[in-house]
Every structure is written in C-alpha cells, then in structure tokens.
Design an enzyme around this catalytic site. Structure first.
Site, PDB file in Angstrom:
ATOM      1  CE  LYS A  56      -3.491   2.885   1.491  1.00 39.94           C
ATOM      2  NZ  LYS A  56      -4.092   2.765   2.797  1.00 39.94           N
ATOM      3  CG  ASP A  84     -10.577   3.883   4.663  1.00 35.61           C
ATOM      4  OD1 ASP A  84      -9.698   3.230   5.238  1.00 35.61           O
ATOM      5  OD2 ASP A  84     -10.357   4.971   4.095  1.00 35.61           O
TER       6      ASP A  84
HETATM    7 ZN   LIG Z   1      -7.741   3.408   4.393  1.00 42.57          ZN
END
Ligand SMILES: [Zn+2]
Length: 440
Positions: A213, A344
């Site tokens: 990421k 998220d």
């Molecule tokens: Zn995130």
C-alpha cells in the site's frame, strides 16, 4: 491445524466416494454465484475446503447421493472487504491519538481489541479482507492456526508514505516515527528516494505483506497535507511497483487528487483507493490498465454524519470531499470501471458508524450510485480477489475449484440489498468449508 466450530453432524458425510475426504452439500432456493446469473433451486457440493460441484438440484451427480444436504433460502460467496484497517481505534487509540501507537504495550492492546473485530467481520458475512495498513496482518497467523476466529486476512502491513505525507504521523517527532518503522510497531512507514522505497517494500514483504500500500496523494485524516497533493515521485512509484512485482505482489495506491491517481496508474498500480477526483480521462486510463477502483464510500458517509472526535483540519477536508466521492463512483459505474468493495472500516467502537461488522453498508452506496443489486454483489465477491493480483486465491465465486467460503442469507438480496447489511440476516458462514455460523 484448523478450528472446527460446531459442525452439525448432518452437514458432513465422511467419504461418500471413498477417497478419504469430507463432503457436505447445500441446497439453495436461490444460488447467487458472484459472477454470472443467479440459479433457482441450485445445489453445491463441498469437498474439504473447496467447492467441488455447483449446478441445478435436479442434476446432482449420482456419486453424491449419499451426502446429506442442508437447505438454505439464498446462498452466495462469502463477501470481501478490500480496504480495512484493524487498529483498535475508539478503544485502544483515538482517531487523533497519533502518539499512542508508539507507547509501550499499545500494539499488544490493539491486538487484544481487534480479536473481536475479526470475529464480527466474519459473522457479518465477510470471509476475506484486504487490510491496507494496520495490525490485522500481525494477528492473521492466529486466525490461520484456529486460535481466534476471523476472515482470511491479506495484509499490506504498514502503509508506505513520503516523509510528511499521508502515512506519516505528522504531529510526532520524526525520529519517533522512524524508530517505530524500524521496529515494525506502527501501521505506517515513512520512506523516501528510490533506494529507500525499494527497501521499504522488501521490509513489508519480510513482515508478511500480501499486497503493498502506497500513498500517491495526501489524505483526509492526516493533518498537514491535502488530498490534492501528489506524493511520491513517478520514479519512486515505479520502483515500488517493480519491486513488489519481483515478489508477485501488486500495489494499492491511496489516491484522491487527479495527478496522483494518474501517476500511480502510469507506474502500474493495481488498485486506486478512494479515487475522489475520478473523471473521464482517469476512467479511460483505469480501463486501459485493467486497474480497479475501491471507492470507500462507507467511511466518507459514516464520518460526515458526525464523528465529533475529528480535528477541524480533518473535518474541513472531509466536507470538501464528500460530494466528490459521490460523483466519482457514479461516473465510474456509468463508464464501466471495474469496482471492488472497500469500506475503510477502522473503528473498534461498536457504536461508531464505521465499526467493524458494518462493512456491507458499502453495497447500499453502490446501488444508490447506479449498480444493480447483482452488480453490487459481484463488487463484493468476485471482483475483490483481483485486487491481490497473483496473490489472489480462487475465491469469491461459487464455482468448482474455488475456496468453499460461503454465506447463506435469510431473504433475497437481489430484491433488497439492505438484507446484507444486518449481520442477523447472514444465517450461515462457511470459511474454507468449515461452518463458523449457523442457526444452531
Ligand atoms: Zn484506508
């Protein structure tokens, strides 16, 4: 070793075809395969941890005649959330507590708190998650060993960020952040320059990362940068994508502003997280590159509805971004960009709008933005494994040879997508062929 939880006797038959394996079958009034058309009066046979056969009930092969079948109203693949964070926010640390993760004992406290978050995620019908920064990757071995209950975890370990960028903890002394990075005790990691970025990728893979990421733009919850800022140079982004590729990993890019989205796509990332400033040019490039959008609508709507804990700087950016986020997913659906479910989800506070276990709320926003319920279910099942590139297992579809990660639902989500949002409607959860939730 794998945990065997309350496996009802009538749902497993040993060895119907005398090959030493465990079999069980499921009959469903409606079978939703994840990709493709639903099947009325469908049936499915599981051999050990894998789906062995799927088809109409009146065509079940005779070799399975000795298997006992259970019956459910609706069967579909276990869902995936391709963008989560397990960090104990709201219990172990606050959303503004940037110093707290570095204090002695906090990583252990977070680990303890997220045990129940993992269980809730699985019980809500999510049999797999991609964690893009957090401590889920650290507890994943305990799930795999059966010591705790949770979904399959595919983790990035730490978020990679430039110094001062979205993944930096900007109100903490830099040396403290660097020390935490060196000890692997933070969910984010600061790196700069091509050499530093390559080393950071190697360090995450060393810790167990299944995906990398990176932050190619600034963000909303960081303090001193803006979502429109471009972070990492094109050379750094390319170096990280290439380094990840050497270990068969793909890269997910946190990206709001258009220049940062385009730079990430040019570098070869597999998924764009958030994608707030998506326009026709971005959509065309995403399709050309076979990249996937992970819109994370749930956190935006969940936080805008009133998280009083936010810093005024965080709230101002959130308010600026909410309409962008709504418009971006609508345009992506209209233009046929591939979309995977990602929420998220980050909160361990049960009362918080974005608490673990409410992940299916993302389907509501997708349908509101123009998807059919069947398309939304594909977004939640068949598509997310693709965000892992070569690390993806055969998962997210009811197809022979795929992982037997399945859920049963009390009523038809194609008529009302909302039924998936309440975990009480998820009557059964099988992960790897093992039943983890059933009415009995
Ligand atoms: Zn995130």
């Amino acid at each position: 070793m794998q945990i065997r939880v309350a496996l009802p006797n009538d749902m497993v038959n040993k060895d119907p075809v005398d090959d030493g394996a465990s079999y069980h079958g499921i009959l469903a009034d409606l079978l939703i395969p994840g990709r493709g058309e639903p099947l009325k009066n469908g049936a499915l046979v599981v051999k050990d941890s894998t789906i062995e056969w799927v088809g109409p009930q009146n065509e079940i092969p005779s070799e399975y005649s000795s298997i006992r079948f259970s019956r459910v109203p609706v069967l579909m693949p276990g869902m995936w959330d391709a963008h989560t964070h397990f960090e104990g926010v709201g219990v172990a640390i606050g959303i503004r507590d940037s110093m707290k993760p570095f204090l002695p004992g906090t990583a252990t406290l977070i680990g303890a708190v997220i045990v129940d978050d993992m269980r809730r995620t699985l019980m809500a019908g999510f049999t797999s998650i991609r964690e893009l920064g957090g401590y889920g990757g650290d507890v994943a071995p305990a799930i795999d060993m059966g010591a705790i209950v949770g979904p399959h975890v595919y983790a990035a370990m730490s978020i990679l960020s430039i110094t001062g960028g979205h993944g930096d903890i900007q109100d903490v002394p830099l040396q403290t952040v660097l020390d935490a990075c060196a000890h692997g005790s933070s969910s984010s990691f600061v790196c700069d320059g091509v050499d530093g970025c390559i080393k950071a990728v190697r360090q995450q893979i060393r810790r167990g990362a299944k995906v990398i990421k990176v932050c190619s733009t600034g963000g909303t919850l960081s303090l001193n940068d803006q979502p429109e800022d471009t972070q990492f140079s094109p050379e750094e982004l390319r170096a990280m994508v290439q380094e990840a590729k050497r270990s068969s990993r793909v890269v997910a890019a946190h990206a709001h502003g258009k220049p940062g989205i385009m730079a990430a796509l040019d570098a070869g990332v597999k998924s764009i997280e958030h994608g707030s400033y998506l326009d026709e040019e971005v959509a065309a490039k995403m399709k050309e590159k076979d990249a996937i959008l992970v819109p994370t609508r749930h956190i935006v709507e969940g936080l805008i509805d009133g998280d009083d804990d936010l810093d005024p700087r965080q709230r101002a950016k959130l308010e600026r971004g909410v309409q962008l986020s709504r418009d971006s997913i609508k345009l992506a659906i209209k233009l046929g960009v591939k979309i995977a479910l990602g929420t998220d989800t980050f909160s361990s506070d049960r009362n918080h709008a974005v608490a673990h276990g409410k992940n299916a709320t993302e389907l509501r926003y997708a349908v509101e933005a123009g998807m059919t319920p069947l398309q939304a279910i594909e977004m939640a099942t068949a598509t997310p494994p693709e965000t892992l590139g070569p690390q993806a297992r055969k998962s997210g579809q009811l197809k022979a040879g795929f992982d037997a990660d399945l859920i049963a639902i009390s009523s038809n989500p194609l008529e009302d997508i909302e039924v998936l949002i309440n975990p009480d409607n998820i009557t059964h959860v099988w992960k790897g062929g093992v039943v983890f939730k059933s009415p009995r």
